[in-house]
Write a protein that holds these residues in place. Structure first.
Motif, PDB file in Angstrom:
ATOM      1  N   GLU A  49      14.072  11.389  -6.185  1.00 25.76           N
ATOM      2  CA  GLU A  49      14.283  11.273  -7.628  1.00 25.76           C
ATOM      3  C   GLU A  49      13.203  10.408  -8.269  1.00 25.76           C
ATOM      4  O   GLU A  49      12.724  10.695  -9.363  1.00 25.76           O
ATOM      5  CB  GLU A  49      15.656  10.662  -7.931  1.00 25.76           C
ATOM      6  CG  GLU A  49      16.830  11.554  -7.570  1.00 25.76           C
ATOM      7  CD  GLU A  49      17.240  11.407  -6.120  1.00 25.76           C
ATOM      8  OE1 GLU A  49      16.877  10.393  -5.495  1.00 25.76           O
ATOM      9  OE2 GLU A  49      17.895  12.321  -5.602  1.00 25.76           O
ATOM     10  N   VAL A  50      12.824   9.329  -7.607  1.00 20.81           N
ATOM     11  CA  VAL A  50      11.797   8.416  -8.115  1.00 20.81           C
ATOM     12  C   VAL A  50      10.665   8.396  -7.104  1.00 20.81           C
ATOM     13  O   VAL A  50      10.900   8.195  -5.916  1.00 20.81           O
ATOM     14  CB  VAL A  50      12.370   6.987  -8.284  1.00 20.81           C
ATOM     15  CG1 VAL A  50      11.295   6.041  -8.739  1.00 20.81           C
ATOM     16  CG2 VAL A  50      13.542   6.990  -9.243  1.00 20.81           C
ATOM     17  N   GLU A  51       9.446   8.628  -7.556  1.00 18.99           N
ATOM     18  CA  GLU A  51       8.299   8.584  -6.648  1.00 18.99           C
ATOM     19  C   GLU A  51       7.573   7.262  -6.792  1.00 18.99           C
ATOM     20  O   GLU A  51       7.395   6.766  -7.896  1.00 18.99           O
ATOM     21  CB  GLU A  51       7.348   9.744  -6.927  1.00 18.99           C
ATOM     22  CG  GLU A  51       7.861  11.029  -6.342  1.00 18.99           C
ATOM     23  CD  GLU A  51       6.759  12.037  -6.106  1.00 18.99           C
ATOM     24  OE1 GLU A  51       5.614  11.623  -5.819  1.00 18.99           O
ATOM     25  OE2 GLU A  51       7.055  13.225  -6.225  1.00 18.99           O
ATOM     26  N   ARG A  52       7.190   6.728  -5.681  1.00 12.77           N
ATOM     27  CA  ARG A  52       6.484   5.464  -5.631  1.00 12.77           C
ATOM     28  C   ARG A  52       5.038   5.667  -6.085  1.00 12.77           C
ATOM     29  O   ARG A  52       4.415   6.653  -5.709  1.00 12.77           O
ATOM     30  CB  ARG A  52       6.533   4.999  -4.174  1.00 12.77           C
ATOM     31  CG  ARG A  52       5.804   3.833  -3.836  1.00 12.77           C
ATOM     32  CD  ARG A  52       6.034   3.525  -2.344  1.00 12.77           C
ATOM     33  NE  ARG A  52       4.894   2.784  -1.927  1.00 12.77           N
ATOM     34  CZ  ARG A  52       3.991   3.205  -1.073  1.00 12.77           C
ATOM     35  NH1 ARG A  52       4.134   4.347  -0.485  1.00 12.77           N
ATOM     36  NH2 ARG A  52       2.962   2.478  -0.779  1.00 12.77           N
ATOM     37  N   PRO A  53       4.496   4.755  -6.881  1.00 12.26           N
ATOM     38  CA  PRO A  53       3.084   4.913  -7.267  1.00 12.26           C
ATOM     39  C   PRO A  53       2.159   4.588  -6.088  1.00 12.26           C
ATOM     40  O   PRO A  53       2.388   3.622  -5.362  1.00 12.26           O
ATOM     41  CB  PRO A  53       2.908   3.905  -8.401  1.00 12.26           C
ATOM     42  CG  PRO A  53       3.987   2.897  -8.187  1.00 12.26           C
ATOM     43  CD  PRO A  53       5.126   3.605  -7.524  1.00 12.26           C
ATOM     44  N   TYR A  54       1.158   5.418  -5.891  1.00 12.43           N
ATOM     45  CA  TYR A  54       0.211   5.219  -4.803  1.00 12.43           C
ATOM     46  C   TYR A  54      -1.082   4.606  -5.338  1.00 12.43           C
ATOM     47  O   TYR A  54      -1.457   4.817  -6.481  1.00 12.43           O
ATOM     48  CB  TYR A  54      -0.115   6.551  -4.117  1.00 12.43           C
ATOM     49  CG  TYR A  54       1.078   7.145  -3.403  1.00 12.43           C
ATOM     50  CD1 TYR A  54       1.597   6.539  -2.274  1.00 12.43           C
ATOM     51  CD2 TYR A  54       1.677   8.301  -3.866  1.00 12.43           C
ATOM     52  CE1 TYR A  54       2.683   7.078  -1.617  1.00 12.43           C
ATOM     53  CE2 TYR A  54       2.762   8.850  -3.213  1.00 12.43           C
ATOM     54  CZ  TYR A  54       3.264   8.232  -2.090  1.00 12.43           C
ATOM     55  OH  TYR A  54       4.333   8.766  -1.453  1.00 12.43           O
ATOM     56  N   SER A  55      -1.781   3.887  -4.482  1.00 11.32           N
ATOM     57  CA  SER A  55      -3.055   3.298  -4.883  1.00 11.32           C
ATOM     58  C   SER A  55      -4.140   4.365  -4.929  1.00 11.32           C
ATOM     59  O   SER A  55      -3.959   5.483  -4.448  1.00 11.32           O
ATOM     60  CB  SER A  55      -3.454   2.188  -3.902  1.00 11.32           C
ATOM     61  OG  SER A  55      -3.714   2.735  -2.635  1.00 11.32           O
ATOM     62  N   LYS A  56      -5.297   4.019  -5.482  1.00 12.02           N
ATOM     63  CA  LYS A  56      -6.392   4.986  -5.608  1.00 12.02           C
ATOM     64  C   LYS A  56      -6.943   5.395  -4.250  1.00 12.02           C
ATOM     65  O   LYS A  56      -7.434   6.492  -4.092  1.00 12.02           O
ATOM     66  CB  LYS A  56      -7.514   4.390  -6.457  1.00 12.02           C
ATOM     67  CG  LYS A  56      -7.167   4.260  -7.914  1.00 12.02           C
ATOM     68  CD  LYS A  56      -8.353   3.815  -8.715  1.00 12.02           C
ATOM     69  CE  LYS A  56      -8.588   2.347  -8.438  1.00 12.02           C
ATOM     70  NZ  LYS A  56      -9.637   1.748  -9.258  1.00 12.02           N
ATOM     71  N   ASN A  57      -6.884   4.506  -3.272  1.00  7.54           N
ATOM     72  CA  ASN A  57      -7.451   4.832  -1.964  1.00  7.54           C
ATOM     73  C   ASN A  57      -6.387   5.290  -0.956  1.00  7.54           C
ATOM     74  O   ASN A  57      -6.566   5.152   0.240  1.00  7.54           O
ATOM     75  CB  ASN A  57      -8.239   3.640  -1.415  1.00  7.54           C
ATOM     76  CG  ASN A  57      -7.386   2.400  -1.303  1.00  7.54           C
ATOM     77  OD1 ASN A  57      -6.246   2.376  -1.722  1.00  7.54           O
ATOM     78  ND2 ASN A  57      -7.950   1.359  -0.732  1.00  7.54           N
ATOM     79  N   PHE A  58      -5.297   5.860  -1.448  1.00 11.46           N
ATOM     80  CA  PHE A  58      -4.252   6.404  -0.588  1.00 11.46           C
ATOM     81  C   PHE A  58      -4.780   7.617   0.169  1.00 11.46           C
ATOM     82  O   PHE A  58      -5.412   8.496  -0.411  1.00 11.46           O
ATOM     83  CB  PHE A  58      -3.038   6.800  -1.433  1.00 11.46           C
ATOM     84  CG  PHE A  58      -1.987   7.555  -0.670  1.00 11.46           C
ATOM     85  CD1 PHE A  58      -1.188   6.917   0.250  1.00 11.46           C
ATOM     86  CD2 PHE A  58      -1.812   8.911  -0.869  1.00 11.46           C
ATOM     87  CE1 PHE A  58      -0.221   7.604   0.947  1.00 11.46           C
ATOM     88  CE2 PHE A  58      -0.851   9.610  -0.176  1.00 11.46           C
ATOM     89  CZ  PHE A  58      -0.054   8.957   0.736  1.00 11.46           C
ATOM     90  N   PRO A 140      -0.666  15.005  -1.201  1.00 12.91           N
ATOM     91  CA  PRO A 140       0.542  14.180  -1.123  1.00 12.91           C
ATOM     92  C   PRO A 140       0.791  13.751   0.317  1.00 12.91           C
ATOM     93  O   PRO A 140       0.067  14.143   1.231  1.00 12.91           O
ATOM     94  CB  PRO A 140       1.638  15.131  -1.611  1.00 12.91           C
ATOM     95  CG  PRO A 140       1.130  16.492  -1.266  1.00 12.91           C
ATOM     96  CD  PRO A 140      -0.372  16.414  -1.430  1.00 12.91           C
ATOM     97  N   HIS A 141       1.818  12.960   0.516  1.00 10.86           N
ATOM     98  CA  HIS A 141       2.137  12.552   1.884  1.00 10.86           C
ATOM     99  C   HIS A 141       2.645  13.752   2.669  1.00 10.86           C
ATOM    100  O   HIS A 141       3.108  14.746   2.105  1.00 10.86           O
ATOM    101  CB  HIS A 141       3.160  11.421   1.894  1.00 10.86           C
ATOM    102  CG  HIS A 141       4.403  11.728   1.118  1.00 10.86           C
ATOM    103  ND1 HIS A 141       5.430  12.462   1.630  1.00 10.86           N
ATOM    104  CD2 HIS A 141       4.753  11.408  -0.144  1.00 10.86           C
ATOM    105  CE1 HIS A 141       6.380  12.583   0.726  1.00 10.86           C
ATOM    106  NE2 HIS A 141       5.990  11.955  -0.368  1.00 10.86           N
ATOM    107  N   VAL A 142       2.568  13.667   3.986  1.00  9.88           N
ATOM    108  CA  VAL A 142       2.968  14.773   4.848  1.00  9.88           C
ATOM    109  C   VAL A 142       4.486  14.845   4.846  1.00  9.88           C
ATOM    110  O   VAL A 142       5.168  13.837   5.045  1.00  9.88           O
ATOM    111  CB  VAL A 142       2.432  14.576   6.280  1.00  9.88           C
ATOM    112  CG1 VAL A 142       2.880  15.704   7.185  1.00  9.88           C
ATOM    113  CG2 VAL A 142       0.924  14.493   6.254  1.00  9.88           C
ATOM    114  N   THR A 143       5.016  16.020   4.600  1.00 13.80           N
ATOM    115  CA  THR A 143       6.460  16.181   4.491  1.00 13.80           C
ATOM    116  C   THR A 143       7.132  16.186   5.857  1.00 13.80           C
ATOM    117  O   THR A 143       6.496  16.471   6.878  1.00 13.80           O
ATOM    118  CB  THR A 143       6.798  17.490   3.766  1.00 13.80           C
ATOM    119  OG1 THR A 143       6.180  18.567   4.480  1.00 13.80           O
ATOM    120  CG2 THR A 143       6.278  17.473   2.347  1.00 13.80           C
TER     121      THR A 143
END
Length: 173
Positions: A49-58, A140-143
């Motif tokens: 429901e809420v996505e965490r903000p990622y840094s620029k170098n993610f 995005p991150h690996v599901t």
């Protein structure tokens, strides 16, 4: 030589006073720590429901890029596979047929390009080694998944979607 029994030290314990025997200070100290943490903001993110903000170098999922004309940039040189310390990248190169050479800049291409996401350590060395800037860790991150075979990503999951580049450059009426 001294025997083992002579080397042992006897630890002396001082007798407990009244407050230490009834354990009330220890109980109040534990309750104060619990109450202090009870009123702190919750660090848990309610995903999805809420996505965490990622840094620029993610460093997220790998993606194979296309050039300005919509062609795949990868020329199957194999430098990304050689630089991978986890040996997670598998590549099979092929040569283009005689009829389609004029459509592409390079003669070779990656017929098979697979990354085993269970082995990948997301170090970014494949991204740095690529001379054509074809692979990036910008997705995005690996599901999560249930089967090991579903973590082997082929070109169907890695190549960025193709959209019509000609329509973008034509003037609008």
């Amino acid at each position: 030589m001294q025997s083992l029994s002579n080397r042992k030290k006897v630890l002396e314990q001082k007798p407990m006073n009244f407050w230490e025997r009834i354990y009330l200070p220890a109980i109040f100290k534990g309750l104060s720590i619990t109450i202090k943490h009870f009123f702190k903001p919750i660090p848990t993110v309610r995903y999805p429901e809420v996505e965490r903000p990622y840094s620029k170098n993610f460093r997220g999922q790998h993606s194979l890029k296309r050039d300005e004309e919509g062609r795949e940039r990868c020329t199957a040189c194999g430098l990304c596979a050689l630089s991978c310390p986890a040996e997670a990248i598998t590549m099979i190169s092929a040569e283009r047929q005689k009829g389609e050479e004029h459509l592409y800049r390079e003669e070779k291409y990656a017929a098979v390009y697979e990354i085993n996401m269970l082995r990948c350590i997301f170090c970014g060395l494949c991204e740095e080694a690529c001379p054509k800037e074809a692979i990036y860790l910008d997705g995005p991150h690996v599901t999560a998944d249930y089967l090991r075979k579903d973590f082997i990503y082929g070109k169907d999951k890695l190549v960025e979607p193709r959209f019509d580049y000609k329509d973008e450059h034509e003037p609008t009426a």
